[in-house]
Design an enzyme around this catalytic site. Structure first.
Site, PDB file in Angstrom:
ATOM      1  NE  ARG A 129     -67.308  -3.083  33.324  1.00 18.88           N
ATOM      2  CZ  ARG A 129     -66.728  -2.822  32.598  1.00 18.88           C
ATOM      3  NH1 ARG A 129     -67.017  -1.445  31.642  1.00 18.88           N
ATOM      4  NH2 ARG A 129     -66.262  -3.698  31.303  1.00 18.88           N
ATOM      5  CG  ASN A 140     -58.693   4.037  30.632  1.00 17.81           C
ATOM      6  OD1 ASN A 140     -58.154   2.812  31.665  1.00 17.81           O
ATOM      7  ND2 ASN A 140     -59.217   3.773  30.201  1.00 17.81           N
ATOM      8  CG  ASP A 169     -37.705   1.541  34.384  1.00 19.24           C
ATOM      9  OD1 ASP A 169     -38.658   0.869  34.425  1.00 19.24           O
ATOM     10  OD2 ASP A 169     -36.816   2.162  34.274  1.00 19.24           O
ATOM     11  CD  GLU A 180     -56.989  -5.862  30.294  1.00 17.50           C
ATOM     12  OE1 GLU A 180     -56.622  -5.172  31.278  1.00 17.50           O
ATOM     13  OE2 GLU A 180     -57.897  -7.267  30.282  1.00 17.50           O
ATOM     14  NE  ARG A 213     -65.115   2.959  26.573  1.00 20.29           N
ATOM     15  CZ  ARG A 213     -65.769   2.272  25.487  1.00 20.29           C
ATOM     16  NH1 ARG A 213     -66.114   3.425  23.918  1.00 20.29           N
ATOM     17  NH2 ARG A 213     -66.540   1.523  25.135  1.00 20.29           N
ATOM     18  CB  CYS A 214     -58.577   0.490  26.007  1.00 20.81           C
ATOM     19  SG  CYS A 214     -59.705  -1.343  26.936  1.00 20.81           S
ATOM     20  CB  THR A 215     -62.762  -0.888  24.035  1.00 20.85           C
ATOM     21  OG1 THR A 215     -63.235  -0.103  24.976  1.00 20.85           O
ATOM     22  CG2 THR A 215     -62.524  -2.270  25.152  1.00 20.85           C
ATOM     23  CD  GLU A 260     -54.323   3.539  22.787  1.00 21.70           C
ATOM     24  OE1 GLU A 260     -53.397   3.955  23.140  1.00 21.70           O
ATOM     25  OE2 GLU A 260     -55.302   3.029  23.227  1.00 21.70           O
ATOM     26  NE  ARG A 268     -62.874  -3.459  30.251  1.00 20.92           N
ATOM     27  CZ  ARG A 268     -62.618  -3.325  32.026  1.00 20.92           C
ATOM     28  NH1 ARG A 268     -63.176  -4.333  32.695  1.00 20.92           N
ATOM     29  NH2 ARG A 268     -63.298  -1.734  32.102  1.00 20.92           N
TER      30      ARG A 268
END
Ligand code: NAP
Ligand code: G3P
Length: 478
Positions: free
Chosen positions: A106, A157, A218, A253, A286-288, A381, A441
């Site tokens: 991908r 991830n 930082d 994101e 996965r964030c989604t 989350e 995504r």
């Protein structure tokens, strides 16, 4: 025990940097050490920024077609090693070998799509506003120009995909890059330096810095050479970075708590299939991922039956057996997920599937029904394979709960009534709403955006190119 060992080195100003002190990287499968990466000092980080800063004036003036050629060369070096990259990823981040290979492919496709959009829409200087010639005898030329040194930070991830989705657009438009991968993910990402090096980029154009975020984080976000930043990761760190880089272009994101709203008019079988895949693939990391189900009481039992059947189809185990649910990234994540389950149960919820630990940081995918909105699981989350089901009386209640979240990444609506779907979609405060599919995504050409605590700015092939440029005007007075 396994007998692999990968050595990840940082790459600064065209040189591979080995340090005396190194950071061990473990196999997510069994906790054994599978390699080390360089542990950079503050001085090394400074060198990376200075190198990138000096290289900027050279790289921005390289002809776009030469930049494209170099990037294509590095992409070809990258794809030749797809099996190696997928193997390291399977060990290092626990993604199934098959999915890791998909990530590499991908990403390769994404690079070529980015080049295509760049060549079509960005390569010629853009003159904005055709009638500008005629304004008070002035001729204005307005161009998209690169911004300078871009700091790119990726999460564990999707180490390669989310890394290169930042690096490639930045480089194409003429910026130089300082890239920091997640520590658990830096073995695979350190391979990228090799591909850029083999393509003989100008020294300093691409730099890879490794080191623990908790130690040098930082410091890396404070350097005065940073012209802009693109970050994917947790909301806490994203906010920290934004605070340190005021008035700089930034893409963030961040986390999500994507809701799937299932109405009385839904095809519950389809909804269950999509929700389970969306919630549990790559163990929910996965964030989604779908992170809560809001379902009307009338059809909740029917949906739950289908969801349990779908759960039975998922394989739990090793990334090398192409399991869907694999060990979590670390023990901290496992403990956090277990604490969310316990808290939900204490608030009256019941575990209807899973909930068991079946190996090293390996949590079976877990469905939890009757979750109260008073429990943490309704809002936080997990970034793991646990899915709360919240039963609601009306669709309006579902929308209200969905929107009460601090997050606003994506959402899904399941109903056969397209008008109902459109209305719900309009009311949801998220970057994107998916109708009758789980959130995701892709396709990568789509703008990808999170609102509220889920992000700032837009990523996506075209949007990332644009975000890493600024408008510059030259006005000729006749
Ligand atoms: P994370 O802990 O925030 O780490 C992300 C990156 O930031 C890593 O490279 C990390 O390095 C680095 N970092 C840590 N502390 C830092 C600091 N003080 N300054 C600068 N950089 C620092 O996130 P993660 O655990 O890798 O990923 C999971 C999170 O990312 C979830 O919340 C998920 O939803 C979110 N995510 C969002 C998207 C999206 O597109 N919206 C996509 C994927 C993931 P170290 O590894 O060395 O600490
Ligand atoms: O968490 C990474 C995020 O970008 C998800 O991508 O393709 O799995 O929806 P995808």
């Amino acid at each position: 025990m396994n007998n692999v060992f990968y050595k990840g080195t940082a790459y600064i100003n065209g040189k591979f940097i080995e340090t005396e002190k190194t950071i061990p990287v473990v196999s997510v499968i069994d906790g054994t050490t599978i390699g080390t990466v360089s542990s950079l000092s503050k001085e090394d980080v400074d060198l990376a920024y200075e190198g990138a800063y000096l290289a900027f004036n050279l790289w921005r003036n390289v002809a776009p077609k030469v930049r494209v050629k170099k990037i294509k060369e590095s992409a070809e070096n990258f794809i030749k090693e797809k099996e190696l990259l997928a193997t390291i990823m399977a060990y290092e981040i626990g993604k199934s070998y098959k999915d890791a290979l998909t990530e590499v492919e991908r990403t390769y496709k994404n690079i070529y799509e980015t080049i295509e959009v760049y060549e079509r829409e960005f390569i010629e200087p853009t003159i904005i506003g055709e009638d500008v010639h005629h304004v008070n005898g002035k001729t204005g030329y307005f161009y998209n120009v690169p911004i300078g040194v871009v700091l790119a930070i990726a999460p564990f991830n999707y180490p390669l995909n989310l890394g290169l989705a930042k690096i490639i657009p930045s480089l194409l438009v003429g910026n130089t890059v300082v890239f920091k991968p997640a520590t658990q993910g830096s073995l695979v990402c350190s391979q990228l330096a090799k591909y850029f090096d083999q393509a003989s980029f100008i020294s300093g154009v691409f730099n890879l810095i490794t080191g623990k975020g908790s130690e040098i984080g930082d410091y890396i976000i404070e350097n005065k050479r940073i012209a802009g930043a693109t970050f994917t990761g947790s909301t806490d760190i994203g906010k920290k970075i934004a605070a340190k880089l005021p008035m700089k272009p930034i893409i963030l994101e961040l986390g999500g708590k994507d809701a799937a709203i299932v109405t009385n008019n839904a095809d519950t079988k389809l909804a269950a299939k999509e929700i389970i895949k969306g919630a549990f693939s790559y163990s929910g990391q996965r964030c989604t991922a779908i992170k809560r189900v809001l379902v009307t009481r009338e059809i909740a039992d029917e949906l739950l039956d289908h969801m349990i059947k779908e759960c039975l189809n998922l394989k739990v185990g090793s990334p090398f057996d192409n399991a869907d649910v694999t060990p979590l990234i670390d023990k901290k994540s496992l403990d956090f997920n277990l604490s969310l389950i316990n808290d939900a149960v204490e608030h009256g919820a019941n575990v209807v599937y899973g909930g068991t630990v079946e190996g090293h940081n390996l949590l079976r995918h877990t469905l939890i029904d009757n979750v109260s909105i008073k429990s943490k699981l309704a809002w936080e989350e997990p970034f793991g394979p646990i899915l709360p089901i919240i039963r609601v009386s009306t669709v309006n209640e579902a929308i209200a709960i969905a929107n009460a979240s601090n997050y606003g990444l994506q959402g899904s609506v399941f109903t056969k009534d397209i008008e109902e779907a459109r209305i719900i979609a309009r009311y949801l405060d998220t970057g994107t709403v998916n109708i009758n599919r789980s959130s995701s995504r892709g396709p990568d050409i789509f703008p990808f955006v999170g609102v509220k605590d889920s992000g700032f700015g837009v990523q996506g092939i075209r949007d990332s190119l644009k975000a890493m440029t600024r408008v510059k005007g030259i006005v000729e007075n006749n």
